[in-house]
Design a protein around this motif. Structure first.
Motif: not given
Length: 311
Positions: A97-125
Motif C-alpha cells: 500500500h502507498f499513502a503520503t500525508l494528507s494535505d487537509t486532514d490534520f486530526r492526528r499529529p505525525v510522529m517520526l520514529i526509528g533507530p538512532p541516526g536514521a535521519g528523522k530530524t532532517v526528515a521532519v525538517a
C-alpha cells in the motif's frame, strides 16, 4: 476517464479498493520513446533478456528475500505487461500500500520514529519545508531533549522556515502542546530508540498514546533486510502506519524497504534522496518505486536515486 486526463498513452497498472469505499486506480504513461536507449529494447531490456530475467536480477540485487521475489514475479507475469517498469509497478501495487500525508486532514499529529541516526530530524525538517512552501499551517515539536545537540539541530532548521520549535519532555507536555491544534499539520521528532529495548519502546508508546499520534517509521538506506524485518516486527506494538526511507543517495540496495513494509504492514510514504532540507523529499507510488528498483539496463535512464526516478 483515465485517457481523458493523461492522454492516449495512459496505461492502467492496477485498481485497488480504497479505505473509504472508493476505487483507487494506478495509471502510468507508457513513454517508451523518452526512456529508450538507442541500443536497448525498453520493452524487453537487453535484447537477449526477458521480463522475468530483468525483474529477478533486479530484486536479487536489492537482496529481496526469495519468497517475496517469487510472489512479485508471479503477479508481474500475470499482468501481461511488456514494460518492466509497469509490470513491477503493478506487482508492487498488488502486494503493498502507498499513502503520503494528507494535505487537509490534520486530526492526528505525525510522529517520526526509528533507530538512532536514521535521519528523522532532517526528515521532519523536509516535511515542514514542504508544508511551508505549499502555504499550509504546520508546527514542529521535538521530544529529543536529552541527546546533545538534538534540539539545536532542529531549531536551526526550523528557524530558516520562521517556525518556532516546541519541546516536550513528557507525554503530558506533548499532550498540552498538541491540544486543539487540528487546524495544522503537527510534526513530532523523537529521540532514536533501541527497538529491542522494552523500556525504550514503552516510553515511546506513552508519547504516541498521549496525543493519538500517527507513527511513521524512518529507516536509512543500506539497512540489512533481515534487520529491517526485525525492527518492524519489534515495533508492532506502536501501531506504525507508514514507512519513510532516507539516504537513498548513499546506498544502492533497497530490499530493506520491501521487507520492512511487508513485515510491519506499513504503507510506503516518502523517500529522501538528498541531505539538503529544501530538496530530495519524494512521495512514493508503485511506478516510482519500480523505477528505483530497476537498473538502467531495463531502460530507465536514472541509475542513481535522484528526482529522475520520480518524473
Amino acid at each position: 476517464m483515465i485517457r481523458e486526463q493523461l492522454g492516449d498513452d495512459a496505461i492502467i497498472v492496477s485498481t485497488q479498493k480504497g479505505e473509504s469505499g472508493g476505487v483507487r486506480v494506478t495509471a502510468a504513461l507508457d513513454m517508451v520513446d523518452e526512456l529508450d536507449d538507442p541500443v536497448m529494447d525498453h520493452r524487453h531490456g537487453p535484447v537477449a533478456a526477458d521480463l522475468t530475467d530483468i525483474l529477478t536480477e533486479a530484486l536479487e540485487r536489492h537482496n529481496v528475500p526469495g519468497r517475496l521475489t517469487d510472489r512479485l514475479l508471479r503477479t508481474a507475469n500475470s499482468l501481461h505487461a511488456a514494460d518492466p517498469v509497469l509490470a513491477l509497478a503493478g506487482a508492487l501495487d498488488a502486494h503493498f500500500h502507498f499513502a503520503t500525508l494528507s494535505d487537509t486532514d490534520f486530526r492526528r499529529p505525525v510522529m517520526l520514529i526509528g533507530p538512532p541516526g536514521a535521519g528523522k530530524t532532517v526528515a521532519v525538517a523536509k516535511l515542514a519545508t514542504r508544508a511551508v512552501l505549499a502555504r499550509r499551517p504546520v508546527s514542529v515539536i521535538t521530544t529529543d531533549v536529552i541527546k546533545a545537540g538534538g534540539v539545536e539541530q532542529l531549531q536551526a532548521l526550523t528557524a530558516v522556515l520562521k517556525l518556532r520549535l516546541l519541546t516536550a519532555e513528557t507525554p503530558a507536555d506533548l499532550k498540552r502542546l498538541c491540544a486543539g491544534r487540528t487546524d495544522r499539520l503537527q510534526l513530532i521528532d523523537t529521540a532514536g530508540i533501541n527497538p529491542y529495548d522494552r523500556d525504550d519502546v514503552a516510553a515511546l508508546k506513552a508519547m504516541i498514546d498521549a496525543v493519538g499520534a500517527e507513527p511513521m517509521l524512518v529507516l536509512p538506506a543500506g539497512c540489512d533486510p533481515g534487520e529491517a524485518a526485525e525492527i518492524a516486527d519489534s515495533l508492532k506494538s506502536l501501531s506504525i502506519t507508514r514507512l519513510m526511507a532516507t539516504r537513498l543517495d548513499m546506498a544502492r540496495r533497497l530490499g530493506f524497504m520491501l521487507v520492512a513494509a511487508e513485515v510491519g504492514g506499513l504503507r510506503f510514504s516518502y523517500v529522501c534522496t538528498s541531505p539538503q532540507v529544501a530538496e530530495g523529499l519524494a512521495p512514493l507510488n508503485p511506478v516510482s518505486l519500480a523505477r528505483l528498483l530497476l537498473p538502467a539496463e531495463a531502460g530507465v535512464k536514472s541509475s542513481h536515486y535522484g528526482d529522475m526516478a520520480f518524473g
